[in-house]
Design a protein around this motif. Structure first.
Motif, PDB file in Angstrom:
ATOM      1  N   SER A 173       0.979   4.116  -1.022  1.00 32.28           N
ATOM      2  CA  SER A 173       1.099   4.486   0.529  1.00 32.28           C
ATOM      3  C   SER A 173       2.597   4.794   0.870  1.00 32.28           C
ATOM      4  CB  SER A 173       0.303   3.310   1.349  1.00 32.28           C
ATOM      5  OG  SER A 173      -0.838   3.552   1.151  1.00 32.28           O
TER       6      SER A 173
ATOM      7  N   GLU B 276       2.415  -0.008  -8.966  1.00 34.17           N
ATOM      8  CA  GLU B 276       1.705   0.336  -8.040  1.00 34.17           C
ATOM      9  C   GLU B 276       0.493  -0.873  -7.608  1.00 34.17           C
ATOM     10  OE1 GLU B 276       1.527   4.768  -7.491  1.00 34.17           O
ATOM     11  OE2 GLU B 276      -0.091   4.341  -9.017  1.00 34.17           O
TER      12      GLU B 276
ATOM     13  N   LYS C  34      -3.483  13.913  -8.000  1.00 38.15           N
ATOM     14  CA  LYS C  34      -4.871  13.456  -8.315  1.00 38.15           C
ATOM     15  C   LYS C  34      -5.661  14.927  -8.279  1.00 38.15           C
ATOM     16  CE  LYS C  34      -3.501   9.252  -6.302  1.00 38.15           C
ATOM     17  NZ  LYS C  34      -3.976   7.848  -5.751  1.00 38.15           N
TER      18      LYS C  34
ATOM     19  N   GLY D 121       1.210   9.735  -3.768  1.00 33.47           N
ATOM     20  CA  GLY D 121      -0.031  10.476  -3.919  1.00 33.47           C
ATOM     21  C   GLY D 121      -0.338  11.252  -2.719  1.00 33.47           C
ATOM     22  N   GLY D 122      -1.075  10.624  -1.558  1.00 37.62           N
ATOM     23  CA  GLY D 122      -1.380  11.605  -0.391  1.00 37.62           C
ATOM     24  C   GLY D 122      -0.125  12.281  -0.120  1.00 37.62           C
TER      25      GLY D 122
ATOM     26  N   HIS E 283      -2.977   4.779 -14.817  1.00 36.15           N
ATOM     27  CA  HIS E 283      -2.936   4.779 -13.227  1.00 36.15           C
ATOM     28  C   HIS E 283      -4.261   3.835 -13.283  1.00 36.15           C
ATOM     29  CE1 HIS E 283      -3.943   5.898  -9.260  1.00 36.15           C
ATOM     30  NE2 HIS E 283      -2.645   6.318  -9.177  1.00 36.15           N
TER      31      HIS E 283
ATOM     32  N   ILE F  93      -2.744   1.523  -2.718  1.00 37.20           N
ATOM     33  CA  ILE F  93      -2.913   2.892  -3.304  1.00 37.20           C
ATOM     34  C   ILE F  93      -4.068   3.523  -2.254  1.00 37.20           C
ATOM     35  CG2 ILE F  93      -3.792   4.490  -4.802  1.00 37.20           C
ATOM     36  CD1 ILE F  93      -2.556   2.445  -6.926  1.00 37.20           C
ATOM     37  N   GLY F  94      -3.529   4.532  -1.621  1.00 34.68           N
ATOM     38  CA  GLY F  94      -4.250   5.454  -0.642  1.00 34.68           C
ATOM     39  C   GLY F  94      -5.179   4.568   0.424  1.00 34.68           C
TER      40      GLY F  94
HETATM   41  P1  PGA Z   1      -0.866   7.032  -2.472  1.00 33.14           P
HETATM   42  O1  PGA Z   1      -1.115   6.733  -4.126  1.00 33.14           O
HETATM   43  O2  PGA Z   1       0.392   7.414  -2.306  1.00 33.14           O
HETATM   44  O3  PGA Z   1      -1.790   8.157  -1.970  1.00 33.14           O
HETATM   45  O4  PGA Z   1      -1.147   5.711  -2.084  1.00 33.14           O
HETATM   46  C1  PGA Z   1       0.041   6.571  -4.949  1.00 33.14           C
HETATM   47  C2  PGA Z   1      -0.744   6.692  -6.546  1.00 33.14           C
HETATM   48  O5  PGA Z   1      -1.730   6.502  -6.553  1.00 33.14           O
HETATM   49  O6  PGA Z   1       0.183   6.958  -7.206  1.00 33.14           O
END
Ligand code: PGA
Length: 256
Positions: free
Chosen positions: A214, A169, A11, A235-236, A97, A174-175
């Motif tokens: 996540s 996703e 990101k 992501g993270g 995304h 997400i996040g």
């Molecule tokens: P996340 O993000 O692992 O931080 O939840 C995943 C993504 O948006 O691809």
């Protein structure tokens, strides 16, 4: 046999120092890990540096990007083309995304055009699909995913999915740290595969479907133990070398 793919979506995070540290850390952690493809998608600014560092280290890590635009060249201020991504060694390109769908109003049709454009240029689309929390609560998850996929299938044929990657996703995961359970994710992955199989069993059997939202070292193993979960879009946890490497190792272990 589907080969798992664990991909890091960095990101809007990074600096020259961070790119160098993370790549160095990943290469050290992933030495000797077989049976999984590992890709990173740094911000496009850092593709050049990443390509150089990966080349110097003779790394197996694949390079990707987080987006592409829809023009090949010309008067399109700010746009990035597939050939530019290729020029820096990027092969796996994330499109659709949820953050782009939401903050840049990208429609299913627009994302499907990006999919076709990437294929035309020999790049691998990593097509993100997934439902919002409200859609999830309304029981619309599979219908939303099917609609997002059909934007590609109905315009390009189901065979367009050959060699592409789908990333399921759920937006609410997400996040947020609120990951889908492995059982729930498997159920949706199976439904996505069945939706594709209704058009072509062969394509459905071969297409890689990642889970994203996540994913952490602590929950990765449970996802990869599921028959229809072929890796993860991270992501993270992809911003920390040992966390991301642990996820890749879990995929290698579970799938081989
Ligand atoms: P996340 O993000 O692992 O931080 O939840 C995943 C993504 O948006 O691809």
């Amino acid at each position: 046999m589907r080969r798992p793919l664990v991909m890091g979506n960095w990101k809007l995070n990074g600096s020259k120092a961070m790119v160098a540290d993370l790549i160095k850390g990943l290469d050290a952690e992933l030495a000797g890990v077989e049976g999984v493809d590992v890709a990173i998608a740094p911000p496009v600014m850092y593709l050049d540096l990443a390509e150089q560092l990966l080349g110097k280290a003779e790394s197996k890590i694949l390079l990707g990007s987080q987006n592409v635009d829809l023009n090949a060249s010309g008067a399109f201020t700010g746009d990035i083309s597939p050939e530019m991504l290729k020029d820096f060694g990027a092969t796996h390109i994330i499109i659709g995304h949820s953050e782009r769908r939401e903050y840049h109003a990208e429609s299913d049709e627009f994302v499907a055009k990006k999919f076709a454009f990437l294929k035309e240029h020999g790049l691998v689309p990593v097509l993100c699909i997934g439902e919002s929390e409200a859609q999830n609560e309304a029981g619309e998850t599979v219908a939303v995913c099917a609609r997002q996929l059909d934007a590609v299938i109905d315009t390009q044929g189901v065979e367009a999915l050959n060699g592409a990657v789908i990333a399921y996703e759920p937006i609410w995961a997400i996040g947020t740290g609120k990951a889908a359970t492995a059982d729930d994710a498997q159920r949706i992955h199976a439904a996505i595969r069945a939706h594709i199989a209704a058009k072509s069993e062969e394509v459905a059997k071969n297409v890689v479907i990642q889970y994203g939202g996540s994913v952490k070292p602590e929950n990765a193993e449970a996802y990869f133990a599921q028959p229809d979960i072929d890796g993860a879009l991270v992501g993270g946890a992809a911003l920390v070398a040992d966390s991301f490497a642990a996820i890749a190792k879990a995929a290698a272990k579970a799938k081989n």
